[in-house]
Write a protein that holds these residues in place. Structure first.
Motif, short mmCIF file in Angstrom:
data_model
loop_
_atom_site.label_atom_id
_atom_site.label_comp_id
_atom_site.label_asym_id
_atom_site.label_seq_id
_atom_site.Cartn_x
_atom_site.Cartn_y
_atom_site.Cartn_z
N ILE A 72 74.91 50.03 113.19
CA ILE A 72 74.67 49.57 114.55
C ILE A 72 75.55 49.11 115.06
O ILE A 72 75.76 49.38 116.33
CB ILE A 72 73.45 48.70 114.49
N ARG A 73 76.27 47.80 114.66
CA ARG A 73 77.29 47.59 115.46
C ARG A 73 78.56 48.48 115.98
O ARG A 73 79.32 48.46 116.79
CB ARG A 73 77.75 46.28 114.90
N ILE A 92 67.07 46.86 116.29
CA ILE A 92 67.36 47.69 117.34
C ILE A 92 68.73 47.18 118.25
O ILE A 92 69.20 46.25 117.49
CB ILE A 92 66.36 47.66 118.59
N ALA A 93 69.07 48.01 118.96
CA ALA A 93 70.50 47.58 119.72
C ALA A 93 69.89 47.92 121.33
O ALA A 93 70.33 49.09 121.83
CB ALA A 93 71.48 48.19 119.70
N SER A 94 69.28 46.76 121.78
CA SER A 94 69.01 47.39 123.42
C SER A 94 70.19 47.46 124.14
O SER A 94 69.98 48.24 125.37
CB SER A 94 68.30 46.09 124.04
N ALA A 95 71.55 46.96 123.82
CA ALA A 95 72.69 47.01 124.68
C ALA A 95 73.12 48.60 124.52
O ALA A 95 73.91 48.99 125.52
CB ALA A 95 73.53 46.11 123.98
N ALA A 98 68.25 50.72 126.49
CA ALA A 98 66.92 49.98 126.24
C ALA A 98 65.86 50.89 126.08
O ALA A 98 64.65 50.78 125.28
CB ALA A 98 66.75 49.19 127.51
N PRO A 99 65.82 52.20 126.41
CA PRO A 99 64.71 53.13 126.29
C PRO A 99 64.60 53.63 124.82
O PRO A 99 63.37 53.46 124.17
CB PRO A 99 64.91 54.33 127.05
N VAL A 100 65.73 53.66 124.29
CA VAL A 100 65.66 54.21 122.77
C VAL A 100 65.02 52.59 121.89
O VAL A 100 64.36 53.10 121.03
CB VAL A 100 67.05 54.56 122.21
N ALA A 101 65.63 51.60 122.39
CA ALA A 101 65.08 50.32 121.49
C ALA A 101 63.36 50.53 121.55
O ALA A 101 62.72 50.05 120.71
CB ALA A 101 65.77 49.33 122.21
N GLN A 102 63.04 50.38 122.68
CA GLN A 102 61.72 50.63 123.12
C GLN A 102 60.89 51.63 122.25
O GLN A 102 59.93 51.44 121.66
CB GLN A 102 61.14 50.59 124.66
N ALA A 103 61.41 52.73 122.30
CA ALA A 103 60.87 53.97 121.47
C ALA A 103 60.74 53.48 119.90
O ALA A 103 59.85 53.90 119.08
CB ALA A 103 61.67 55.27 121.76
N LEU A 104 62.08 52.81 119.26
CA LEU A 104 61.92 52.62 117.92
C LEU A 104 60.90 51.49 117.50
O LEU A 104 60.51 51.54 116.68
CB LEU A 104 63.42 51.81 117.74
N GLN A 105 60.76 50.58 118.65
CA GLN A 105 59.70 49.58 118.40
C GLN A 105 58.20 50.19 118.12
O GLN A 105 57.42 49.79 117.40
CB GLN A 105 59.75 48.37 119.46
N ARG A 126 64.10 42.87 115.34
CA ARG A 126 65.57 42.15 115.45
C ARG A 126 66.62 42.81 116.34
O ARG A 126 66.91 43.92 116.06
CB ARG A 126 66.19 41.68 114.11
N ASP A 127 66.90 42.15 117.40
CA ASP A 127 67.85 42.84 118.46
C ASP A 127 69.26 42.54 117.98
O ASP A 127 69.69 41.48 118.28
CB ASP A 127 67.72 42.39 119.85
N VAL A 128 69.95 43.57 117.17
CA VAL A 128 71.07 43.43 116.66
C VAL A 128 72.23 43.12 117.79
O VAL A 128 73.19 42.25 117.60
CB VAL A 128 71.60 44.45 115.71
#
Length: 334
Positions: A72-73, A92-95, A98-105, A126-128
């Motif tokens: 991820i990093r 997730i990695a909202s940075a 953000a839409p992909v992070a929301q979809a993963l949740q 956890r937002d890495v």
């Protein structure tokens, strides 16, 4: 009048299509995702993802959480689903998006409910690599995509109108890229709080994007005149900006548009700025290569135009100062 009305109708239709089509047709497809856990459990999650959302994710199975976090990093994946111990957990990695992070949740919640249909388990998230606290939705970075393009286009247009000489125009474009990069990065980072990371690295990413756009359009204008200026502006605004994927992710854009957008300065510049601001420069090599290639192309076009102009000027001077033919003897005697 009928011709003008038809042309205007065509222009507005093209504009609407260019800007609305990527947004309306965006969806989750081929998103790089890590799945953490023993092989049997990871295989079950991968199969469930393929069944629920076909072609949505490109899954990489890893053995431990640390490996998933490193991926991820390094911007090799957008997130991870961890099934190594108990109910699914999501990283997730909202940075990154953000839409992909929301979809993963949402996907992780659906998997957890499938495992425990009687209850409504809360999925541990956890937002890495998180977005800054001052801009948790990433609105500043998304809104900055258009000024990045407009800055280069305005520079090319103004320099063409106000400055004479190809060398002076190139120098002006590079100087503006530096000052514009410093100014835009300062606004986004110190005032709006939309960027993290090293300020000079962020300013360099913005400056390189502006330079790539401005020099390319200047080069086209120097060779083709107003037609080149219009063509360059159309490519950057109608293709580069909508297909950049800065507000979502290139993988969420329909069809081939995301891949194409990453080959143009707006898309490559947005990707590079995310890398410098949130990921310590990881996965920046491709974007740097693309932007540098556009800078070199623009400078080469300007150089070719300058050489041609000097050749035409030299030919004109030679014709002007060419000696007149000597009079014939009979004419002289007369």
């Amino acid at each position: 009048m009928a011709g003008a009305v038809a042309l205007l109708t065509l222009i507005i239709s093209v504009l609407l299509t260019a800007f609305a089509w990527p947004s309306v047709r965006s969806s989750v497809h081929d998103i790089p995702l890590a799945v953490v856990g023993p092989a049997p459990a990871a295989d079950r999650v991968s199969a469930s993802l393929a069944e629920r959302m076909p072609d949505a994710f490109a899954v990489t199975e890893v053995a431990d959480t640390a490996t998933a976090e490193r991926l991820i990093r390094d911007r090799e994946v957008y997130g991870a689903i961890d099934v190594s111990a108990g109910p699914p957990r999501v990283m997730i990695a909202s940075a990154a998006s953000a839409p992909v992070a929301q979809a993963l949740q949402g996907v992780a919640t659906a998997l957890a409910r499938a495992q425990a249909p009687a209850g409504s388990p809360a999925v541990a998230v956890r937002d890495v690599v998180a977005l800054p606290a001052d801009d948790p939705r990433g609105a500043g970075l998304a809104a900055g995509a258009l000024p990045l393009v407009m800055g280069g286009l305005l520079a090319a247009a103004l320099l063409t109108s106000l400055v004479r000489g190809t060398g002076r125009r190139v120098t002006g474009a590079l100087a503006f890229a530096v000052t514009g990069g410093l100014a835009m990065a300062a606004i986004l980072q110190f005032w709006l709080g939309s960027l993290d990371g090293a300020y000079l690295a962020n300013a360099g990413a913005v400056a390189l994007t502006i330079a790539a756009t401005a020099l390319t359009v200047l080069g086209l204008e120097s060779l083709l005149g107003a037609a080149g200026l219009g063509a360059g502006a159309a490519v950057m605004m109608l293709i580069g900006n909508p297909f950049a994927g800065t507000s979502t992710a290139p993988e969420m854009l329909p069809g081939w548009s995301g891949a194409l957008g990453q080959l143009l300065p707006p898309g490559a510049g947005g990707h590079l700025l995310r890398s410098t601001a949130f990921f310590d420069g990881h996965d920046a090599a491709r974007s740097l290569t693309v932007l540098t290639a556009w800078v070199v192309l623009g400078a080469a076009l300007c150089l070719i135009s300058g050489v041609r102009a000097r050749g035409r000027s030299g030919a004109t001077i030679s014709a002007t100062v060419a000696p007149s033919p000597s009079p014939s003897p009979s004419t002289a005697a007369a």
